[in-house]
Design a protein around this motif. Structure first.
Motif, mmCIF file in Angstrom:
data_model
loop_
_atom_site.group_PDB
_atom_site.id
_atom_site.type_symbol
_atom_site.label_atom_id
_atom_site.label_comp_id
_atom_site.label_asym_id
_atom_site.label_seq_id
_atom_site.Cartn_x
_atom_site.Cartn_y
_atom_site.Cartn_z
ATOM 1 N N VAL A 170 -18.639 5.291 2.693
ATOM 2 C CA VAL A 170 -17.824 5.617 3.872
ATOM 3 C C VAL A 170 -16.519 4.830 3.792
ATOM 4 N N ILE A 171 -15.399 5.538 3.905
ATOM 5 C CA ILE A 171 -14.091 4.901 3.750
ATOM 6 C C ILE A 171 -13.188 5.321 4.895
ATOM 7 N N ASP A 172 -12.808 4.367 5.737
ATOM 8 C CA ASP A 172 -11.841 4.650 6.791
ATOM 9 C C ASP A 172 -10.426 4.540 6.237
ATOM 10 N N ALA A 173 -9.498 5.209 6.921
ATOM 11 C CA ALA A 173 -8.103 5.156 6.508
ATOM 12 C C ALA A 173 -7.463 3.843 6.954
ATOM 13 N N ALA A 174 -6.390 3.453 6.269
ATOM 14 C CA ALA A 174 -5.647 2.245 6.607
ATOM 15 C C ALA A 174 -5.110 2.316 8.029
ATOM 16 N N LEU A 199 -9.665 -2.137 7.547
ATOM 17 C CA LEU A 199 -9.262 -3.423 6.975
ATOM 18 C C LEU A 199 -9.108 -3.372 5.455
ATOM 19 N N ALA A 200 -9.638 -2.338 4.804
ATOM 20 C CA ALA A 200 -9.532 -2.218 3.346
ATOM 21 C C ALA A 200 -8.186 -1.649 2.911
ATOM 22 N N ASN A 201 -7.377 -1.185 3.865
ATOM 23 C CA ASN A 201 -6.002 -0.741 3.571
ATOM 24 C C ASN A 201 -5.957 0.438 2.590
ATOM 25 N N VAL A 202 -6.855 1.406 2.767
ATOM 26 C CA VAL A 202 -6.859 2.611 1.919
ATOM 27 C C VAL A 202 -5.877 3.612 2.519
ATOM 28 N N PHE A 203 -4.784 3.869 1.811
ATOM 29 C CA PHE A 203 -3.677 4.648 2.376
ATOM 30 C C PHE A 203 -3.335 5.883 1.549
ATOM 31 N N ASN A 204 -4.088 6.124 0.460
ATOM 32 C CA ASN A 204 -3.827 7.307 -0.361
ATOM 33 C C ASN A 204 -5.130 7.784 -0.997
ATOM 34 N N HIS A 205 -5.091 9.022 -1.488
ATOM 35 C CA HIS A 205 -6.297 9.620 -2.045
ATOM 36 C C HIS A 205 -6.760 8.929 -3.324
ATOM 37 N N LYS A 206 -5.823 8.392 -4.104
ATOM 38 C CA LYS A 206 -6.216 7.717 -5.334
ATOM 39 C C LYS A 206 -6.997 6.439 -5.031
ATOM 40 N N ALA A 207 -6.591 5.711 -3.987
ATOM 41 C CA ALA A 207 -7.347 4.526 -3.582
ATOM 42 C C ALA A 207 -8.741 4.928 -3.102
ATOM 43 N N ILE A 238 0.866 -1.178 0.000
ATOM 44 C CA ILE A 238 0.000 0.000 0.000
ATOM 45 C C ILE A 238 0.903 1.229 0.000
ATOM 46 N N LEU A 239 0.459 2.264 -0.680
ATOM 47 C CA LEU A 239 1.314 3.405 -0.993
ATOM 48 C C LEU A 239 0.796 4.692 -0.358
ATOM 49 N N ARG A 240 1.743 5.511 0.110
ATOM 50 C CA ARG A 240 1.397 6.874 0.524
ATOM 51 C C ARG A 240 1.207 7.730 -0.726
ATOM 52 N N ASP A 241 0.556 8.879 -0.551
ATOM 53 C CA ASP A 241 0.377 9.772 -1.692
ATOM 54 C C ASP A 241 1.709 10.195 -2.300
ATOM 55 N N ASP A 242 2.716 10.417 -1.445
ATOM 56 C CA ASP A 242 3.995 10.893 -1.974
ATOM 57 C C ASP A 242 4.773 9.786 -2.689
ATOM 58 N N GLU A 243 4.275 8.535 -2.646
ATOM 59 C CA GLU A 243 4.946 7.427 -3.333
ATOM 60 C C GLU A 243 4.296 7.069 -4.669
ATOM 61 N N LEU A 244 3.123 7.609 -4.935
ATOM 62 C CA LEU A 244 2.371 7.197 -6.112
ATOM 63 C C LEU A 244 3.115 7.482 -7.412
#
Length: 659
Positions: free
Chosen positions: A558-562, A539-547, A72-78
């Protein structure tokens, strides 16, 4: 589409390009390997030049190379991830294995996309969604049984997506992508390629009243996966890609296990219904044997239903196989009677035994000497002092977990992979031409001027023609048949025949390279297919804005952060498993049903795991038959995170959007 429905793919791991090349040589139809970064194995990256070398070798056999871009990627890694995707595509890679759905919102190259094990595919609905989102191959959860696998196949389209399944190697006890213990305790993230393997640690297990029900047991450590006996059943259920775990494993492991499954799949292919996914046949200088590599003993896990012997609770080490018994002890040696009198011990072998506490004790042989060959008695001089080996005694059973003779065998060339071809030598009034047609239908040809000199000995001339033109020993080809379409066996100098063969082979290789077809990128459905749920937790591992944008586009409200965003500071499920400690210890309420005097007295109450100062709670969800390992993030991890944010602010998805 990745595979045709009748093709079977053996998918092998590689830590580096050299191991990947040997995986291909030992029969792999595809190899998965880390790129320069973002590969879910922090220390298993490879530079582009090495990948190019591997890709070139694999493509000669129509084998494929899949690049793991599955953290899973941070925004600055995309942006770096996007650039890497283009780099490996331009190097010739065949597919990207991904976890982070944010990648699907980037300007990726037209490379095929596969769903990583971390995408946690357990249901037909999730599998169908990923197919409709443009994933051409999906690796489904290792915890599924045959009926569940068949249900996923029934819900998906074999012409659009291939089902991949792990058939061998180490087992993560948690559903892939659903383990956060590393991050909670150390700040290292398994979803970002840096697992600290808390599941292999020893724990005390306490019940609700504080009573110890297991002491220093590795209750979260699983045996190793081995589906050797289930391949036909898995094929019937819809699996077409058979994946070997092990991107950290050494060359010997990859050679041996790839060869083992190559032989098993070839037996199935010989039946005529199925075909290999790549070209050529492989032969070996050794007999593959999974027991020779590191393993925690084997299990087929849940494929044939829940069993009570899936855990390696005594030790996370490899116990090896029993070899004999101690007969005598000396000051710096002990004698061993081997059970198979033909067995030999070697300097450098690894032995081991269980002490009285059922802990595994290793013995490295410095020197081994045969005392009585007829009785199989060996005198072993260990590297370490005899006094240091706890509970080593007469009558003790000894295992061998490293055989140096085996190790040396696999250090040498141990396989030969050849593509079959048919050769034909024809004549014209002033030349001879050689045509080569391989098993895939590719054709190469070459010609030489020839004055048609009559041979003094026709039989010898024909023998020479066949010998010189049939010499493919240093190539990747072997001749099935050589037809001489000549009016008579002409005399041709050996040097001319050799040059003719080399030129025809070069032409064939060029035709194969030109005819190689890259895997197509699947087109996502339009309008976008709805995600099976409208709410996502950490649990969905959403770690960046693109995800986040990806899931919104697919109807999620509704989307929680990783978990790695550090928002879940209280107690949460740090691991979700199909393995159940209660069941393994015969404390499951379902096991007690029907037992007179026990019915109703055993309840699925929480248990506690303790390792030093670490405490975790086991909670049991009996309806889906799952276990949750519950805990919270350590203050030191949170404090370090806050310090890092002050010194090096990073942009990444954190806050929960309003519904």
């Amino acid at each position: 589409m990745s595979l045709l429905p009748h093709q079977l793919e053996l998918l092998s791991p590689a830590r580096d390009a050299d191991i990947g090349i040997e995986a291909v040589n030992h029969g792999a139809d595809a190899v998965y390997i880390g790129g320069p970064a973002f590969g879910a194995r922090a220390t298993a990256g490879n530079d582009i030049r090495d990948l190019e070398r591997l890709i070139h070798h694999a493509h000669r056999f129509n084998s494929r190379i899949f690049i793991t871009l599955n953290t899973i990627l941070r925004d600055d890694e995309l942006e770096d991830a996007r650039r890497m995707a283009w780099q490996v595509y331009e190097a010739g890679a065949d597919a990207l294995i991904i976890q982070d759905m944010g990648l699907l919102e980037l300007d990726l190259p037209p490379i095929q996309l596969h769903a990583s094990t971390q995408t946690d595919i357990r249901t037909p609905e999730k599998a169908r969604f990923l197919q409709d989102a443009g994933l051409s191959q999906i690796v489904i959860a290792r915890e599924l049984d045959l009926a569940q696998i068949a249900a996923i196949r029934a819900a998906t389209d074999p012409s659009r997506t291939t089902i991949e399944f792990f058939v061998h190697g180490a087992l993560c006890v948690a559903y892939s992508g659903q383990c956060f213990i590393s991050h909670a305790h150390t700040g290292r993230s398994a979803n970002r390629g840096d697992c600290n393997q808390a599941c292999r640690l020893p724990y005390e297990v306490l019940d609700g009243q504080g009573r110890i029900i297991a002491h220093e047991k590795h209750v979260l450590s699983m045996k190793d996966n081995n589906q050797s006996d289930n391949l036909r059943a898995l094929i019937d259920a819809g699996v077409r890609s058979f994946k070997i775990e092990g991107r950290y494993k050494d060359m010997g492991y990859v050679k041996n296990i790839t060869a083992h499954y190559r032989k098993l799949l070839d037996e199935i292919v010989e039946g005529g219904t199925f075909a290999r996914a790549s070209s050529g046949r492989t032969t070996f200088t050794f007999t593959p044997d999974p027991d020779q590599n590191f393993n925690r003993e084997f299990t087929d896990y849940f494929v044939n239903g829940r069993k009570d012997d899936i855990g390696a609770f005594d030790t996370p080490k490899t116990p090896g196989r029993a070899i004999g018994w101690v007969t005598q002890l000396g000051d710096n040696w002990f004698e061993l009677e081997v059970s198979d009198k033909a067995s030999r011990l070697h300097n450098g072998d690894g032995l081991c035994y269980y002490n009285l506490q059922k802990e595994l004790v290793g013995v490295h042989i410095n020197r081994a000497a045969s005392v009585h060959a007829g009785k199989g008695i060996w005198r072993v001089f260990p590297k370490d002092p005899i006094a240091g080996f706890q509970d080593l005694r007469k009558g003790l059973e000894i295992n061998r977990n490293r055989d140096m003779d085996w190790v040396r065998t696999l250090e040498k060339k141990s396989s030969d992979r050849r593509i079959g071809l048919w050769a034909g030598l024809q004549e014209t009034p002033d030349s001879l031409s050689l045509t080569l047609t391989d098993e895939d239908g590719f054709v190469g040809s070459a010609a030489i001027p020839h004055a048609h000199q009559i041979a003094t000995e026709a039989a010898r001339a024909e023998t020479t023609l066949r010998e010189q033109l049939g010499r493919f020993g240093t190539t990747i080809f072997e001749v099935h048949d050589l037809a001489l379409q000549l009016s008579q066996p002409w005399f041709v100098p050996a040097s001319a025949l050799n040059q003719l063969r080399r030129d025809a082979l070069a032409s064939l290789e060029q035709a194969r390279a030109k005819g190689f077809v890259r895997l197509p990128r699947a087109t996502p459905l339009e309008p976008p297919a709805p995600f099976p749920e409208d709410t996502l937790t950490y649990l969905a591992n959403v770690f960046n804005h693109k995800a986040h944008d990806f899931y919104v586009k697919h109807g999620v409200k509704v989307i929680d952060a990783a978990y790695e965003s550090k928002e879940e500071e209280g107690e949460v499920s740090l691991m979700i498993t199909k393995h159940c400690v209660r069941f393994s210890m015969s404390l499951c309420p379902k096991q007690a049903k029907g037992v007179i005097g026990v019915k109703g007295t055993i309840k699925a109450e929480p248990l506690q795991l303790i390792n030093g100062r670490e405490k975790l709670t086991l909670r049991f969800d009996c309806k889906p038959c799952e276990m949750h390992v519950v805990g919270k993030m350590k203050k030191s991890v949170l404090n370090q995170h806050r310090k890092d944010m002050q010194e090096h602010p990073l942009q990444f998805y954190r806050t929960r959007p309003i519904a």
